[in-house]
Design a protein around this motif. Structure first.
Motif, PDB file in Angstrom:
ATOM      1  N   LEU A 130       1.018  -1.397   0.044  1.00  0.00           N
ATOM      2  CA  LEU A 130      -0.334   0.027  -0.240  1.00  0.00           C
ATOM      3  C   LEU A 130       1.207   0.970  -0.238  1.00  0.00           C
ATOM      4  O   LEU A 130       1.461   1.467   0.836  1.00  0.00           O
ATOM      5  CB  LEU A 130      -1.080  -0.173   1.339  1.00  0.00           C
ATOM      6  N   LEU A 131       0.219   2.296  -1.251  1.00  0.00           N
ATOM      7  CA  LEU A 131       1.841   3.138  -1.087  1.00  0.00           C
ATOM      8  C   LEU A 131       0.976   4.496  -0.236  1.00  0.00           C
ATOM      9  O   LEU A 131      -0.601   4.364  -0.342  1.00  0.00           O
ATOM     10  CB  LEU A 131       1.738   3.361  -2.619  1.00  0.00           C
ATOM     11  N   ASP A 132       1.923   5.291  -0.611  1.00  0.00           N
ATOM     12  CA  ASP A 132       1.208   7.031   0.173  1.00  0.00           C
ATOM     13  C   ASP A 132       0.482   6.926   0.970  1.00  0.00           C
ATOM     14  O   ASP A 132      -0.907   6.681   1.178  1.00  0.00           O
ATOM     15  CB  ASP A 132       0.431   7.738  -1.637  1.00  0.00           C
ATOM     16  N   TRP A 133       0.835   6.866   1.954  1.00  0.00           N
ATOM     17  CA  TRP A 133       0.279   7.067   3.268  1.00  0.00           C
ATOM     18  C   TRP A 133       0.127   8.152   4.232  1.00  0.00           C
ATOM     19  O   TRP A 133      -0.814   8.422   5.241  1.00  0.00           O
ATOM     20  CB  TRP A 133       0.557   6.168   4.366  1.00  0.00           C
ATOM     21  N   ALA A 134      -0.477   9.460   3.037  1.00  0.00           N
ATOM     22  CA  ALA A 134       0.003  11.102   3.993  1.00  0.00           C
ATOM     23  C   ALA A 134      -1.837  10.641   4.492  1.00  0.00           C
ATOM     24  O   ALA A 134      -1.913  12.337   4.942  1.00  0.00           O
ATOM     25  CB  ALA A 134      -0.314  12.009   2.478  1.00  0.00           C
ATOM     26  N   PHE A 135      -2.712  10.390   4.092  1.00  0.00           N
ATOM     27  CA  PHE A 135      -3.661  11.436   4.872  1.00  0.00           C
ATOM     28  C   PHE A 135      -4.448   9.629   5.566  1.00  0.00           C
ATOM     29  O   PHE A 135      -5.184  10.163   6.544  1.00  0.00           O
ATOM     30  CB  PHE A 135      -5.499  10.352   3.903  1.00  0.00           C
ATOM     31  N   ALA A 136      -3.023   8.654   6.348  1.00  0.00           N
ATOM     32  CA  ALA A 136      -3.186   8.190   7.258  1.00  0.00           C
ATOM     33  C   ALA A 136      -4.194   8.224   8.927  1.00  0.00           C
ATOM     34  O   ALA A 136      -3.728   9.680   8.769  1.00  0.00           O
ATOM     35  CB  ALA A 136      -2.325   7.101   7.668  1.00  0.00           C
ATOM     36  N   GLY A 137      -4.998   7.493   9.138  1.00  0.00           N
ATOM     37  CA  GLY A 137      -5.903   8.808  10.914  1.00  0.00           C
ATOM     38  C   GLY A 137      -6.777   7.252  11.075  1.00  0.00           C
ATOM     39  O   GLY A 137      -7.118   6.226  10.277  1.00  0.00           O
ATOM     40  N   ASP A 138      -8.015   8.271  12.089  1.00  0.00           N
ATOM     41  CA  ASP A 138      -8.989   7.766  12.160  1.00  0.00           C
ATOM     42  C   ASP A 138     -10.463   7.673  10.798  1.00  0.00           C
ATOM     43  O   ASP A 138     -10.748   8.383  10.249  1.00  0.00           O
ATOM     44  CB  ASP A 138      -9.527   8.635  13.408  1.00  0.00           C
ATOM     45  N   GLY A 139     -10.791   6.299  10.616  1.00  0.00           N
ATOM     46  CA  GLY A 139     -12.531   6.103  10.244  1.00  0.00           C
ATOM     47  C   GLY A 139     -12.802   5.417  10.801  1.00  0.00           C
ATOM     48  O   GLY A 139     -12.789   4.788  11.808  1.00  0.00           O
ATOM     49  N   ALA A 140     -14.302   5.210   9.867  1.00  0.00           N
ATOM     50  CA  ALA A 140     -14.922   4.034   9.994  1.00  0.00           C
ATOM     51  C   ALA A 140     -14.493   2.636   9.423  1.00  0.00           C
ATOM     52  O   ALA A 140     -13.898   2.706   8.950  1.00  0.00           O
ATOM     53  CB  ALA A 140     -16.619   4.580   9.727  1.00  0.00           C
ATOM     54  N   LEU A 141     -14.331   1.802  10.693  1.00  0.00           N
ATOM     55  CA  LEU A 141     -14.825  -0.241  10.093  1.00  0.00           C
ATOM     56  C   LEU A 141     -15.854   0.333   8.505  1.00  0.00           C
ATOM     57  O   LEU A 141     -16.894   0.442   8.110  1.00  0.00           O
ATOM     58  CB  LEU A 141     -15.638  -0.840  11.366  1.00  0.00           C
ATOM     59  N   GLY A 142     -14.724  -0.074   7.628  1.00  0.00           N
ATOM     60  CA  GLY A 142     -15.341  -0.163   6.413  1.00  0.00           C
ATOM     61  C   GLY A 142     -14.937   0.872   5.352  1.00  0.00           C
ATOM     62  O   GLY A 142     -15.554   1.548   4.492  1.00  0.00           O
ATOM     63  N   GLU A 143     -14.566   1.659   5.849  1.00  0.00           N
ATOM     64  CA  GLU A 143     -14.517   3.206   5.218  1.00  0.00           C
ATOM     65  C   GLU A 143     -13.410   2.924   4.587  1.00  0.00           C
ATOM     66  O   GLU A 143     -13.818   3.748   2.909  1.00  0.00           O
ATOM     67  CB  GLU A 143     -13.896   4.116   6.202  1.00  0.00           C
TER      68      GLU A 143
END
Length: 372
Positions: free
Chosen positions: A238-251
């Motif tokens: 998986l490339l480009d982790w610039a937005f990584a963070g909190d999200g909903a399961l399934g998002e």
């Protein structure tokens, strides 16, 4: 380019060759994003690496401007933190890894140079449908086992809300008769789509509130086929982790599947079958890694993710007279193809939205305003 000139001082350490033997090949990326000064494949002798330069000084539009706020979706240093802290490896034992970090250089001008492994695998843009399903299974296993993860202060928060609210181009056209009479729109947007997309727009706050109340997960938040590469049997890179963070399961899955079609990697006719198989694989992965929650919450997370594409209908209405540009600004795509596939994908997303409206009250959420 100044970014390339600065990189020559780093080549010997990373690739072990004299700087004058390094070849810089620009790689496709989003040039509008203010946090990315550029991405290159750098080759020297029989070795290669990927160089990505993070910056906060690049001029760009407001929608893609870099932020100094560590919680902002476009915090310019986030990807450096992801790699330096080892967070990029948190899913590795479940079959999803990131490129290896070779070097992280703090440059005198304030930019950060990430030297990363040049992964040789097949990009997901060319995978068969089974490849996407297998990736969904790995993603479910990873998110089911890891959960939300530690709340590092530089992980993004409110990504979906901020990205959705910040994209307003063409909103005034959603209920504009003339816009919907455009030949491209009349030919390729299915009957009833106008009402469905206007309803999704009017319900946007409800959808966002639901997504924010669902079980949480550490999310990549930019999963689409151009950011995924085969890493060998049973492994995705998986490339480009610039937005990584909190999200909903399934998002993450709810974004990945539509992007397969919207960026023309998978025919729209295959989307219903792919979405069902991928969802089942994702849930199987969740269960296999020990997740014991209510599966209906996962389904709601996937379906309510349709709100991310509220902006897309308006954008397509606004740009119906323009020649569609390919990702990264490299060439164009036929307008007929873009609008035909896009129209079918939006109709599919309208079905997801309708399912979310029916499912949410069963799980204790209030009914959507338009459903009352």
């Amino acid at each position: 380019m100044p970014e390339v000139a600065a990189a020559h001082a780093e080549v010997r350490e990373v690739l072990g060759v004299p700087t004058d033997r390094a070849v810089f090949e620009p790689l496709t990326h989003n040039p509008a994003n203010g946090v990315t000064a550029g991405v290159w494949r750098v080759t020297g002798g029989d070795r290669s690496a990927v160089l990505k330069v993070l910056t906060r000084t690049q001029e760009t539009g407001v929608a893609w401007s870099a932020s100094n706020d560590p919680r902002h979706w476009n915090f310019w240093r986030r990807e450096a933190y992801v790699y330096r802290t080892g967070l990029a490896g948190v899913w590795q034992r479940h079959g999803i890894r990131a490129p290896r970090l070779l070097e992280c250089v703090e440059r005198p001008d304030g930019d950060v140079a990430l030297w990363l492994e040049d992964v040789p695998g097949q990009p997901a843009t060319a995978w068969p449908l089974t490849g996407h399903v297998d990736h969904a299974h790995r993603l479910g296993a990873a998110q089911g086992a890891v959960g939300p993860g530690e709340d590092a202060p530089w992980l993004s928060q409110s990504f979906l809300r901020d990205r959705t609210s910040g994209k307003t181009t063409g909103e005034e056209l959603l209920d504009d008769d003339a816009a919907w009479r455009h030949p491209l729109i009349r030919r390729h947007f299915p009957p009833g789509l106008r009402e469905d997309m206007l309803r999704l727009h009017l319900d946007r706050e409800w959808f966002l509130t639901v997504m924010e109340a669902l079980p949480r997960a550490l999310c990549h938040l930019d999963q689409w086929p151009a950011n995924v590469v085969s890493g060998g049997p049973g492994t995705s890179v998986l490339l480009d982790w610039a937005f990584a963070g909190d999200g909903a399961l399934g998002e993450d899955l709810g974004a990945y599947l539509p992007e397969c079609v919207l960026d023309l990697f998978v025919p729209a006719a295959d989307l219903p079958g792919l979405a069902k198989a991928a969802y089942d694989a994702y849930v199987h992965g969740l269960r296999g890694s020990g997740w014991r929650g209510d599966e209906r919450l996962v389904r709601l997370g996937v379906c309510a993710s349709a709100v991310k594409y509220d902006r897309l209908t308006a954008l397509m209405l606004a740009r119906a007279d323009e020649e569609p540009v390919a990702y990264g600004g490299e060439g164009t795509v036929p307008a007929e193809l873009r609008y035909r596939e896009g129209g079918l994908a939006l109709a599919f997303l309208a079905e997801w939205a309708a399912e979310a409206r029916m499912l949410a009250p069963l799980l204790g959420f209030p009914e959507a305003p338009s459903g009352r």
